[in-house]
Design a protein around this motif. Structure first.
Motif, mmCIF file in Angstrom:
data_model
loop_
_atom_site.group_PDB
_atom_site.id
_atom_site.type_symbol
_atom_site.label_atom_id
_atom_site.label_comp_id
_atom_site.label_asym_id
_atom_site.label_seq_id
_atom_site.Cartn_x
_atom_site.Cartn_y
_atom_site.Cartn_z
ATOM 1 N N ALA A 52 0.838 -1.201 0.000
ATOM 2 C CA ALA A 52 0.000 0.000 0.000
ATOM 3 C C ALA A 52 0.867 1.243 0.000
ATOM 4 C CB ALA A 52 -0.931 0.005 1.207
ATOM 5 N N ALA A 53 0.280 2.362 -0.454
ATOM 6 C CA ALA A 53 1.035 3.613 -0.587
ATOM 7 C C ALA A 53 0.353 4.739 0.180
ATOM 8 C CB ALA A 53 1.182 3.996 -2.044
ATOM 9 N N TYR A 54 1.169 5.689 0.629
ATOM 10 C CA TYR A 54 0.712 6.905 1.292
ATOM 11 C C TYR A 54 1.319 8.084 0.554
ATOM 12 C CZ TYR A 54 0.746 10.619 4.857
ATOM 13 O OH TYR A 54 0.608 11.807 5.526
ATOM 14 N N ARG A 55 0.493 9.079 0.231
ATOM 15 C CA ARG A 55 0.954 10.221 -0.555
ATOM 16 C C ARG A 55 0.657 11.531 0.171
ATOM 17 N NH1 ARG A 55 -0.991 6.337 -3.919
ATOM 18 N NH2 ARG A 55 0.418 5.658 -5.589
ATOM 19 N N ALA A 56 1.516 12.502 -0.048
ATOM 20 C CA ALA A 56 1.338 13.837 0.514
ATOM 21 C C ALA A 56 1.828 14.862 -0.493
ATOM 22 C CB ALA A 56 2.112 13.972 1.819
ATOM 23 N N GLY A 57 1.411 16.108 -0.303
ATOM 24 C CA GLY A 57 1.867 17.171 -1.175
ATOM 25 C C GLY A 57 0.734 17.810 -1.947
ATOM 26 N N PRO A 58 1.036 18.998 -2.501
ATOM 27 C CA PRO A 58 2.336 19.676 -2.432
ATOM 28 C C PRO A 58 2.632 20.202 -1.026
ATOM 29 C CG PRO A 58 0.711 21.084 -3.482
ATOM 30 C CD PRO A 58 0.038 19.765 -3.285
ATOM 31 N N GLU A 59 3.935 20.244 -0.692
ATOM 32 C CA GLU A 59 4.391 20.736 0.608
ATOM 33 C C GLU A 59 5.549 21.697 0.399
ATOM 34 O OE1 GLU A 59 2.769 20.061 3.255
ATOM 35 O OE2 GLU A 59 1.642 18.274 2.668
ATOM 36 N N THR A 75 10.564 5.093 -1.099
ATOM 37 C CA THR A 75 10.286 6.520 -0.976
ATOM 38 C C THR A 75 10.344 7.186 -2.342
ATOM 39 O OG1 THR A 75 12.583 7.230 -0.667
ATOM 40 C CG2 THR A 75 11.406 6.460 1.283
ATOM 41 N N SER A 76 9.508 8.213 -2.514
ATOM 42 C CA SER A 76 9.489 8.966 -3.762
ATOM 43 C C SER A 76 9.176 10.419 -3.446
ATOM 44 C CB SER A 76 8.436 8.391 -4.720
ATOM 45 O OG SER A 76 8.347 9.166 -5.888
ATOM 46 N N ALA A 77 10.017 11.329 -3.937
ATOM 47 C CA ALA A 77 9.789 12.763 -3.796
ATOM 48 C C ALA A 77 10.053 13.408 -5.149
ATOM 49 C CB ALA A 77 10.696 13.364 -2.727
ATOM 50 N N ALA A 78 9.102 14.196 -5.630
ATOM 51 C CA ALA A 78 9.218 14.795 -6.950
ATOM 52 C C ALA A 78 10.524 15.558 -7.081
ATOM 53 C CB ALA A 78 8.034 15.722 -7.212
ATOM 54 N N GLY A 79 11.281 15.246 -8.144
ATOM 55 C CA GLY A 79 12.551 15.910 -8.396
ATOM 56 C C GLY A 79 13.755 15.173 -7.860
ATOM 57 N N PHE A 80 13.519 14.036 -7.164
ATOM 58 C CA PHE A 80 14.619 13.276 -6.569
ATOM 59 C C PHE A 80 14.494 11.803 -6.961
ATOM 60 C CE2 PHE A 80 13.776 16.849 -3.720
ATOM 61 C CZ PHE A 80 15.036 17.447 -3.690
ATOM 62 N N PRO A 81 15.615 11.077 -6.953
ATOM 63 C CA PRO A 81 15.536 9.654 -7.264
ATOM 64 C C PRO A 81 14.791 8.895 -6.178
ATOM 65 C CG PRO A 81 17.749 10.243 -6.537
ATOM 66 C CD PRO A 81 17.003 11.529 -6.729
ATOM 67 N N VAL A 99 7.750 21.011 -2.949
ATOM 68 C CA VAL A 99 7.826 19.682 -3.560
ATOM 69 C C VAL A 99 6.394 19.293 -3.905
ATOM 70 C CG1 VAL A 99 8.391 17.247 -3.212
ATOM 71 C CG2 VAL A 99 9.908 19.026 -2.310
ATOM 72 N N SER A 100 6.141 18.976 -5.149
ATOM 73 C CA SER A 100 4.770 18.772 -5.608
ATOM 74 C C SER A 100 4.144 17.499 -5.074
ATOM 75 C CB SER A 100 4.715 18.774 -7.139
ATOM 76 O OG SER A 100 5.512 17.733 -7.666
ATOM 77 N N CYS A 101 4.944 16.467 -4.862
ATOM 78 C CA CYS A 101 4.368 15.198 -4.424
ATOM 79 C C CYS A 101 5.409 14.381 -3.684
ATOM 80 C CB CYS A 101 3.843 14.414 -5.628
ATOM 81 S SG CYS A 101 3.089 12.838 -5.197
ATOM 82 N N LEU A 102 4.988 13.751 -2.596
ATOM 83 C CA LEU A 102 5.811 12.797 -1.865
ATOM 84 C C LEU A 102 5.002 11.521 -1.692
ATOM 85 C CD1 LEU A 102 6.101 15.790 -0.078
ATOM 86 C CD2 LEU A 102 8.168 14.539 0.515
ATOM 87 N N ALA A 103 5.670 10.374 -1.745
ATOM 88 C CA ALA A 103 4.959 9.106 -1.616
ATOM 89 C C ALA A 103 5.844 8.088 -0.910
ATOM 90 C CB ALA A 103 4.530 8.583 -2.983
ATOM 91 N N TRP A 104 5.179 7.195 -0.190
ATOM 92 C CA TRP A 104 5.854 6.114 0.514
ATOM 93 C C TRP A 104 5.051 4.834 0.276
ATOM 94 C CZ3 TRP A 104 4.670 10.903 2.339
ATOM 95 C CH2 TRP A 104 5.741 11.763 2.646
ATOM 96 N N GLY A 125 14.688 28.477 -0.723
ATOM 97 C CA GLY A 125 15.731 27.666 -1.324
ATOM 98 C C GLY A 125 15.212 26.439 -2.035
ATOM 99 N N GLU A 126 16.113 25.808 -2.767
ATOM 100 C CA GLU A 126 15.766 24.600 -3.499
ATOM 101 C C GLU A 126 15.508 23.440 -2.537
ATOM 102 O OE1 GLU A 126 15.397 24.040 -6.826
ATOM 103 O OE2 GLU A 126 15.511 26.227 -7.044
ATOM 104 N N PRO A 127 14.540 22.594 -2.866
ATOM 105 C CA PRO A 127 14.316 21.403 -2.040
ATOM 106 C C PRO A 127 15.550 20.507 -2.045
ATOM 107 C CG PRO A 127 12.474 21.778 -3.546
ATOM 108 C CD PRO A 127 13.574 22.699 -3.976
ATOM 109 N N SER A 128 15.669 19.683 -0.995
ATOM 110 C CA SER A 128 16.775 18.734 -0.909
ATOM 111 C C SER A 128 16.282 17.444 -0.266
ATOM 112 C CB SER A 128 17.944 19.316 -0.112
ATOM 113 O OG SER A 128 17.552 19.609 1.219
ATOM 114 N N GLN A 129 16.988 16.365 -0.561
ATOM 115 C CA GLN A 129 16.666 15.071 0.030
ATOM 116 C C GLN A 129 17.965 14.367 0.431
ATOM 117 O OE1 GLN A 129 13.769 11.614 -1.237
ATOM 118 N NE2 GLN A 129 15.656 11.329 -2.395
ATOM 119 N N GLU A 130 17.925 13.683 1.562
ATOM 120 C CA GLU A 130 19.040 12.847 1.982
ATOM 121 C C GLU A 130 18.460 11.586 2.604
ATOM 122 O OE1 GLU A 130 23.352 13.340 4.271
ATOM 123 O OE2 GLU A 130 21.926 15.013 4.195
ATOM 124 N N VAL A 131 19.040 10.440 2.263
ATOM 125 C CA VAL A 131 18.498 9.153 2.695
ATOM 126 C C VAL A 131 19.596 8.303 3.297
ATOM 127 C CG1 VAL A 131 17.363 7.016 1.940
ATOM 128 C CG2 VAL A 131 16.678 9.208 0.936
#
Length: 248
Positions: A52-59, A75-81, A99-104, A125-131
């Protein structure tokens, strides 16, 4: 001052294929008595069934930290791998200007995770992601920094980055974990003007005069340190953030 929040008092939001237990107001859950803990504005415990998936955004203008307790999570965040978390892994997204969309999405065994939303010091500033797909096995007894907005916690400042290095966020806050064996304790010291929020993930601990079981939490205000004693083997998470929205 310590204020205990029992698991049975948490809010409930069922959204799409996810069940969220909410410590603070979120979406359809409102509770004036539990508005936030300083600049920690959202803390949800999410349970996803298999695949199952959970989605959020835009944030925007928020730091979202997702820590996986059980199962696997894509994990998925628009603009990131896209990336994948194993138990104990962490994803941090600083949404910045948006960030337009985030999903898990949970794996075949489902997933249980805790998600923290912090107000950042710098909302632009520009969005960023670190995992960190997974952290090294946690040594018993002490708090380990998983995510931080304090420059002194940045490993680039003093040593080579290792797999267990904390992720960097824009909120001047910390997220930490500890695995405390029964009969032992973990100590954390901070500075004035901070708010601490402790969540018991598993086991049972004492904090001052209070006993907290799995799922319980506590807000600690106007104190510069806490000691958590384990009544039985326990895993806890601890957030340290500015005590008020204006205090940076």
């Amino acid at each position: 001052m310590i204020t205990v929040r029992r698991q049975t008092s948490l809010g409930l939001v069922q959204d799409q294929d996810i069940t969220l237990r909410c410590h603070f107001p979120f979406r359809t859950y409102t509770d004036p008595a539990h508005g936030a803990c300083g600049r920690l504005r959202v803390l949800n415990i999410g349970v996803l069934s298999a695949n199952a998936a959970y989605r959020a955004g835009p944030e925007s203008s928020i730091d979202i930290l997702t820590w996986l307790w059980q199962g696997t999570l894509s994990t998925s965040a628009a603009g990131f791998p896209d990336d994948r978390l194993e138990a104990g892994g962490l994803q941090a997204v600083s949404t910045g200007e948006g960030v337009s969309c985030l999903a898990w999405r949970a794996g075949p065994d489902g997933a249980t995770f805790l998600q923290f939303w912090f107000l950042p010091d710098d909302e632009s500033g520009e969005p960023s992601q670190e995992v960190r797909p997974a952290f090294p096995a946690l040594e018993d007894g002490g708090f380990r920094i998983l995510a931080s907005g304090f420059p002194e916690d940045d490993p680039e400042e003093w040593r080579d980055i290792a797999d267990g290095a904390p992720v960097t966020i824009r909120a001047r806050s910390r997220l930490m974990d500890a695995r405390v064996p029964a009969g032992e304790g973990a100590r954390y010291d901070t500075t004035t003007g901070r708010a601490l929020y402790l969540v018991v993930v598993s086991g049972r601990v004492t904090l001052g005069p209070d006993t907290l079981a799995a799922g319980d939490a506590a807000t600690v205000m106007n104190q510069t340190g806490i000691t958590v004693m384990a009544a039985e083997d326990a895993v806890v998470l601890l957030a340290d953030t500015a005590a008020s929205e204006s205090a940076l």
